[in-house]
Write a protein that holds these residues in place. Structure first.
Motif, PDB file in Angstrom:
ATOM      1  N   LEU A 121       0.827  -1.213   0.000  1.00 37.08           N
ATOM      2  CA  LEU A 121       0.000   0.000   0.000  1.00 37.08           C
ATOM      3  C   LEU A 121       0.862   1.265   0.000  1.00 37.08           C
ATOM      4  O   LEU A 121       0.652   2.180  -0.801  1.00 37.08           O
ATOM      5  CB  LEU A 121      -0.923  -0.015   1.219  1.00 37.08           C
ATOM      6  CG  LEU A 121      -1.844   1.196   1.382  1.00 37.08           C
ATOM      7  CD1 LEU A 121      -2.844   1.278   0.226  1.00 37.08           C
ATOM      8  CD2 LEU A 121      -2.587   1.131   2.716  1.00 37.08           C
ATOM      9  N   PHE A 122       1.827   1.320   0.901  1.00 33.90           N
ATOM     10  CA  PHE A 122       2.655   2.530   1.033  1.00 33.90           C
ATOM     11  C   PHE A 122       3.806   2.541   0.025  1.00 33.90           C
ATOM     12  O   PHE A 122       4.275   3.603  -0.371  1.00 33.90           O
ATOM     13  CB  PHE A 122       3.204   2.650   2.457  1.00 33.90           C
ATOM     14  CG  PHE A 122       2.166   3.091   3.448  1.00 33.90           C
ATOM     15  CD1 PHE A 122       1.167   2.224   3.862  1.00 33.90           C
ATOM     16  CD2 PHE A 122       2.155   4.381   3.959  1.00 33.90           C
ATOM     17  CE1 PHE A 122       0.179   2.623   4.763  1.00 33.90           C
ATOM     18  CE2 PHE A 122       1.187   4.794   4.860  1.00 33.90           C
ATOM     19  CZ  PHE A 122       0.198   3.906   5.256  1.00 33.90           C
ATOM     20  N   TYR A 123       4.273   1.375  -0.346  1.00 32.08           N
ATOM     21  CA  TYR A 123       5.411   1.236  -1.268  1.00 32.08           C
ATOM     22  C   TYR A 123       5.405  -0.207  -1.752  1.00 32.08           C
ATOM     23  O   TYR A 123       4.640  -1.040  -1.231  1.00 32.08           O
ATOM     24  CB  TYR A 123       6.734   1.549  -0.555  1.00 32.08           C
ATOM     25  CG  TYR A 123       7.108   0.479   0.438  1.00 32.08           C
ATOM     26  CD1 TYR A 123       6.493   0.413   1.690  1.00 32.08           C
ATOM     27  CD2 TYR A 123       8.022  -0.532   0.114  1.00 32.08           C
ATOM     28  CE1 TYR A 123       6.788  -0.592   2.589  1.00 32.08           C
ATOM     29  CE2 TYR A 123       8.323  -1.545   1.015  1.00 32.08           C
ATOM     30  CZ  TYR A 123       7.707  -1.570   2.245  1.00 32.08           C
ATOM     31  OH  TYR A 123       7.984  -2.569   3.137  1.00 32.08           O
ATOM     32  N   GLY A 124       6.296  -0.499  -2.687  1.00 30.99           N
ATOM     33  CA  GLY A 124       6.404  -1.885  -3.134  1.00 30.99           C
ATOM     34  C   GLY A 124       7.088  -1.947  -4.484  1.00 30.99           C
ATOM     35  O   GLY A 124       6.740  -1.176  -5.377  1.00 30.99           O
ATOM     36  N   GLY A 125       8.052  -2.838  -4.624  1.00 30.78           N
ATOM     37  CA  GLY A 125       8.784  -2.955  -5.883  1.00 30.78           C
ATOM     38  C   GLY A 125       9.440  -1.630  -6.228  1.00 30.78           C
ATOM     39  O   GLY A 125      10.228  -1.096  -5.457  1.00 30.78           O
ATOM     40  N   THR A 126       9.087  -1.071  -7.382  1.00 30.06           N
ATOM     41  CA  THR A 126       9.652   0.234  -7.766  1.00 30.06           C
ATOM     42  C   THR A 126       8.657   1.365  -7.500  1.00 30.06           C
ATOM     43  O   THR A 126       8.764   2.435  -8.088  1.00 30.06           O
ATOM     44  CB  THR A 126      10.048   0.238  -9.251  1.00 30.06           C
ATOM     45  OG1 THR A 126       8.897  -0.138 -10.027  1.00 30.06           O
ATOM     46  CG2 THR A 126      11.179  -0.737  -9.526  1.00 30.06           C
ATOM     47  N   ARG A 127       7.701   1.119  -6.626  1.00 29.25           N
ATOM     48  CA  ARG A 127       6.752   2.171  -6.243  1.00 29.25           C
ATOM     49  C   ARG A 127       7.261   2.888  -5.001  1.00 29.25           C
ATOM     50  O   ARG A 127       6.907   2.522  -3.872  1.00 29.25           O
ATOM     51  CB  ARG A 127       5.364   1.578  -6.025  1.00 29.25           C
ATOM     52  CG  ARG A 127       4.714   1.071  -7.324  1.00 29.25           C
ATOM     53  CD  ARG A 127       3.409   0.347  -7.057  1.00 29.25           C
ATOM     54  NE  ARG A 127       2.531   1.152  -6.228  1.00 29.25           N
ATOM     55  CZ  ARG A 127       2.094   0.784  -5.019  1.00 29.25           C
ATOM     56  NH1 ARG A 127       2.435  -0.387  -4.511  1.00 29.25           N
ATOM     57  NH2 ARG A 127       1.311   1.573  -4.333  1.00 29.25           N
ATOM     58  N   PHE A 128       8.115   3.889  -5.229  1.00 30.14           N
ATOM     59  CA  PHE A 128       8.573   4.713  -4.114  1.00 30.14           C
ATOM     60  C   PHE A 128       8.932   6.096  -4.637  1.00 30.14           C
ATOM     61  O   PHE A 128       8.861   6.348  -5.832  1.00 30.14           O
ATOM     62  CB  PHE A 128       9.721   4.037  -3.338  1.00 30.14           C
ATOM     63  CG  PHE A 128      10.919   3.636  -4.143  1.00 30.14           C
ATOM     64  CD1 PHE A 128      10.970   2.408  -4.771  1.00 30.14           C
ATOM     65  CD2 PHE A 128      12.010   4.486  -4.254  1.00 30.14           C
ATOM     66  CE1 PHE A 128      12.084   2.030  -5.502  1.00 30.14           C
ATOM     67  CE2 PHE A 128      13.143   4.117  -4.964  1.00 30.14           C
ATOM     68  CZ  PHE A 128      13.167   2.879  -5.597  1.00 30.14           C
ATOM     69  N   TYR A 129       9.259   7.008  -3.717  1.00 28.55           N
ATOM     70  CA  TYR A 129       9.416   8.436  -4.038  1.00 28.55           C
ATOM     71  C   TYR A 129       8.213   8.892  -4.872  1.00 28.55           C
ATOM     72  O   TYR A 129       7.079   8.662  -4.448  1.00 28.55           O
ATOM     73  CB  TYR A 129      10.757   8.714  -4.724  1.00 28.55           C
ATOM     74  CG  TYR A 129      11.947   8.544  -3.798  1.00 28.55           C
ATOM     75  CD1 TYR A 129      11.950   9.038  -2.492  1.00 28.55           C
ATOM     76  CD2 TYR A 129      13.110   7.872  -4.220  1.00 28.55           C
ATOM     77  CE1 TYR A 129      13.050   8.875  -1.645  1.00 28.55           C
ATOM     78  CE2 TYR A 129      14.212   7.713  -3.383  1.00 28.55           C
ATOM     79  CZ  TYR A 129      14.163   8.220  -2.094  1.00 28.55           C
ATOM     80  OH  TYR A 129      15.256   8.056  -1.266  1.00 28.55           O
ATOM     81  N   ASP A 130       8.437   9.485  -6.056  1.00 27.44           N
ATOM     82  CA  ASP A 130       7.282  10.048  -6.781  1.00 27.44           C
ATOM     83  C   ASP A 130       6.344   8.988  -7.352  1.00 27.44           C
ATOM     84  O   ASP A 130       5.305   9.331  -7.923  1.00 27.44           O
ATOM     85  CB  ASP A 130       7.735  11.034  -7.871  1.00 27.44           C
ATOM     86  CG  ASP A 130       8.740  10.421  -8.837  1.00 27.44           C
ATOM     87  OD1 ASP A 130       9.424   9.441  -8.468  1.00 27.44           O
ATOM     88  OD2 ASP A 130       8.850  10.919  -9.971  1.00 27.44           O
TER      89      ASP A 130
END
Lengths: 236, 236
Positions: A121-130
């Motif tokens: 939900l908050f992050y995961g894989g390459t889902r971070f920063y922008d």
């Protein structure tokens, strides 16, 4: 605007608590909705462990982030965590409000982050920063310190406060995609007069009323990195 | 040499635990004494609160650092804290061994620091950095990460690991006067093979056997600052 304040001081009469109450007052007066997670009052459990999950994906060995993802999907994550996740989803602005302990948050707040900022939900894989899960929301750190303001800065004895707080501002909030506003720091709090503390509360009130104009902290943009997160253009 | 390892992983079979056992083995084989504070096993309470003190100096309002000083003198600090303080006094080398959670230590270890690094003994007034209470002792941070090593560094996506860890290495250990050795970071741990993890254990073994040669981190010296902690010579 929906505002969530996560507050971590053991004394209800502390100046940190006064800052929390000040924020509630400013936002409610401005027609916003406010929720406060007062961690000491809630007797919050800060220890991430296998018991945060009901039925586990892997019962013999716990990979915390993996179980977070599975338990969120299955709705089996511990109830106290689920409640806090709902509050973060609800909010447009998240404020961490605490006395600085060892250039960081008190453990009770660190453990709120450890348990609530779930993978998937908050992050995961390459889902971070922008590309983090919390893009579109803003966050801010409000802290009280014993040190004087001249002890923090480029040539100062402790260096820049922003660098001391990088693990929290960038490594945590920025990583999850929050737009993070410049921290509000109240210095030398235990040693100053009530009048001086009143001035800080006035400053805080002004800062919060004008929060739309508050500067935010710069973070990397993932478009400047390749798929393996190597920089596309090395700096000169 | 007396070595204290403060270990903070919830899984006894984790690679973080393997690093801890590796360190115990290296130091004991070398004829040193080792104690391990395995915080999850100990069910360590990480929440600093007024209940850490028996009779309080100020019963109506708790100033945590003040009560720490008084309770240490009076011998009335909580028994679990007193036991850990004795271990730190005993040790020549302190190792924090943990999986990185949010660019910092897990809350259970953060709360060990919050409660054990008491005012008066570890620091106090102008007793910090090279005048801190722990001068003469060494410390080191050993951590496991999910990220790859190329994600940390000058131009890397998360910047330098040393900067992310500054609150811990400098703001905590350095502040108390420890000589802090360069952190030992095991990258990408959940995604690599057992063989690759074996190589990391070998590297760690070598690093610990040759610990006398390990580089330490630079901190400010108080002689470069005046009594108010302003720099005597501003940088050019």
């Amino acid at each position: 605007m929906n505002v969530l304040i996560v507050h971590a001081h053991y004394e209800q009469e502390s100046f940190s608590s006064a800052l929390m109450h000040c924020a509630v007052d400013v936002f409610e007066s401005g027609g916003h909705e406010v929720q406060v997670s007062d961690l000491y009052k809630m007797n919050w459990n800060p220890v991430a462990s296998a018991s945060d999950f009901g039925e586990r994906e892997h019962s013999e060995y716990c990979v915390y982030a993996l179980e977070q993802r599975k338990a969120c999907q299955a709705g089996t994550i511990a109830r106290d965590i689920a409640g806090e996740i709902e509050k973060v989803k609800w909010c447009d602005l998240l404020i961490f409000n605490f006395p600085m302990f060892w250039c960081s948050a008190p453990a009770i707040l660190k453990g709120w982050i450890d348990r609530v900022f779930v993978s998937g939900l908050f992050y995961g894989g390459t889902r971070f920063y922008d590309r983090g899960g919390m893009t579109g929301k803003r966050a801010m750190v409000t802290l009280t310190l014993g040190g004087r303001d001249h002890m923090f800065g480029k040539d100062a004895i402790h260096g820049e406060l922003d660098v001391m707080l990088r693990h929290l501002v960038r490594g945590t909030l920025g990583y999850c995609g929050f737009e993070v506003l410049k921290p509000f720091a109240a210095y030398h709090v235990p040693y100053i007069s009530d009048e001086e503390r009143g001035v800080i509360l006035d400053d805080y009130r002004i800062a919060l009323r004008d929060i739309a104009a508050r500067q935010s902290v710069d973070f990397p943009r993932l478009s400047d990195f390749d798929e393996a997160m190597r920089p596309l253009r090395p700096s000169v």
